[in-house]
Scaffold this active site. Sequence first.
Site, mmCIF file in Angstrom:
data_model
loop_
_atom_site.group_PDB
_atom_site.id
_atom_site.type_symbol
_atom_site.label_atom_id
_atom_site.label_comp_id
_atom_site.label_asym_id
_atom_site.label_seq_id
_atom_site.Cartn_x
_atom_site.Cartn_y
_atom_site.Cartn_z
ATOM 1 N N ARG A 55 30.058 85.457 67.635
ATOM 2 C CA ARG A 55 28.434 84.822 67.509
ATOM 3 C C ARG A 55 27.279 84.900 66.423
ATOM 4 N NH1 ARG A 55 25.491 85.694 71.800
ATOM 5 N NH2 ARG A 55 27.556 86.578 72.751
ATOM 6 N N TYR A 108 20.390 59.705 62.848
ATOM 7 C CA TYR A 108 21.442 59.223 63.747
ATOM 8 C C TYR A 108 21.386 59.343 64.943
ATOM 9 C CZ TYR A 108 25.967 62.085 65.421
ATOM 10 O OH TYR A 108 26.954 61.553 65.917
ATOM 11 N N ASP A 180 18.310 65.443 57.204
ATOM 12 C CA ASP A 180 19.584 65.560 57.368
ATOM 13 C C ASP A 180 19.967 65.158 55.577
ATOM 14 O OD1 ASP A 180 21.740 64.962 58.322
ATOM 15 O OD2 ASP A 180 21.298 64.059 59.773
ATOM 16 N N LYS A 205 31.611 65.700 57.847
ATOM 17 C CA LYS A 205 31.371 64.290 57.103
ATOM 18 C C LYS A 205 31.799 65.249 55.466
ATOM 19 C CE LYS A 205 29.974 62.923 60.916
ATOM 20 N NZ LYS A 205 28.138 62.149 60.936
HETATM 21 C C1 LIG Z 1 27.826 63.121 62.313
HETATM 22 C C2 LIG Z 1 25.646 62.875 61.883
HETATM 23 C C3 LIG Z 1 25.731 63.777 62.654
HETATM 24 C C4 LIG Z 1 25.989 65.040 63.705
HETATM 25 O O1 LIG Z 1 27.054 65.541 62.977
HETATM 26 P P1 LIG Z 1 28.396 65.952 64.079
HETATM 27 O O2 LIG Z 1 28.377 66.910 63.105
HETATM 28 O O3 LIG Z 1 29.216 64.414 64.620
HETATM 29 O O4 LIG Z 1 27.606 67.064 65.121
HETATM 30 C C5 LIG Z 1 24.527 64.323 62.149
HETATM 31 N N1 LIG Z 1 23.473 63.943 61.412
HETATM 32 C C6 LIG Z 1 24.149 62.124 60.833
HETATM 33 C C7 LIG Z 1 23.064 61.413 59.158
HETATM 34 C C8 LIG Z 1 25.367 62.143 60.308
HETATM 35 O O5 LIG Z 1 26.124 61.199 60.249
#
Ligand SMILES: *Cc1c(COP(=O)(O)O)cnc(C)c1O
Length: 394
Positions: A55, A108, A180, A205
């Site tokens: 952790r 999101y 983000d 992603k």
């Molecule tokens: C998918 C996504 C998230 C969340 O990510 P996870 O890995 O699924 O928790 C946050 N912001 C954006 C823009 C996303 O496309």
Amino acid sequence: MSHLETDLIHQGRAFNDSKAVVTPIYQTSTYYADEDLQQYIVAATETKHPTFYHRHGNPTNSQAAAILASLEKTEDALLLATGMAAISTAILAVVKQGDHVVTQNSLYSGAMLFFKEFLSDYGVTVTHVDQTDNAAFEHAIQQNTKLIYVETPSNPNLDVTDLEYIGQLGKKHGITTMVDNTFASPINQTPSDYGIDIIVHSATKYLGGHSDLTAGAICGSKEFIHKAWRRSLVLGASLSPFDSWLLLRGMKTLSMRVKQINSNALALAKWFEKHPAIKHVAYIGLRSHPQYELVAEQMRGGTGMLCIEILGDDDQAYQHAQQVLNKLQIFANAASLGGVESLVVHPASMWGSHHDKSQKKTSGITPGMLRISVGIEHIDDLIGDFEGALEGIG
Ligand SMILES: *Cc1c(COP(=O)(O)O)cnc(C)c1O
């Protein structure tokens, strides 16, 4: 300083103390305390120490984090188990009870849920504004505003936030700014160039890029990463060593993948613009995008994300969208994005549970809208797939 393409492969080598060219997977929860006691105390307390307990840190995670920090031009980075873990941990390292957050209407869905339900339960108030209206951000600022949180381009409707404006607004009012950067990826956009304090990612992603892992990243100053790390110790969403290793492997080709994806998406968007069954194409790389100028200023590429609006009034458009989804052969109907394979979703049906009707409207989700994540397949095959699926409409 080497270039980004080189950093993707070599940055963080210091955390590989083996002779293996590829970083080993340190699949262990704990580490021998065979040094002297003084060193062990350091290991137990130092931020992200890689060899104390999982952790706290892990050598594979440290290497991936070093790459993220160099990509985002921040002092440090912290990797967590998912993008949402990164977002919630980072926000909870900024705000406390009684504070206020300014954010966007379009976010999101998980982040939206966090702002609407979670934060309000813990005494943090939130104002949502139209991200395309710079002045709206400043108007929303209160005496207790501690965070401006933006997402650009936003999921799903690809609106763009002016990063330079937000960076300066934060500095002017002494408010922390967080972005983000998932949709853009560090290949297309570097928020820290505009004075943004903290960059968060769903590494699930583009960064991972192969739809085989979940991970999240927080990038920021050493001081902030220490704070976020302290939060992560109690929230506990550590990234597993194997997923971290997959992320390292995926990131080696990040630049190549994203450039190919940018090019495929632009070609597909241009093709959609001429198709009679398509009422509207939202792609930030198109001159027809209302924020094309801003995109050209702050981004190096258009990303692989685009939205199309199928012809027809509400019910008919909904049915057409479903019909197209069913006919597509290469584009798979699956959630998520940013992988090598092309995916498509129908937000109006997918996010039914997260958004009520008015929320769908403010976040720009319409009945005939399809959100597309373009992959690295051959462009002729991608166009051919939609050509077949759109037959008979329009
Ligand atoms: C998918 C996504 C998230 C969340 O990510 P996870 O890995 O699924 O928790 C946050 N912001 C954006 C823009 C996303 O496309």
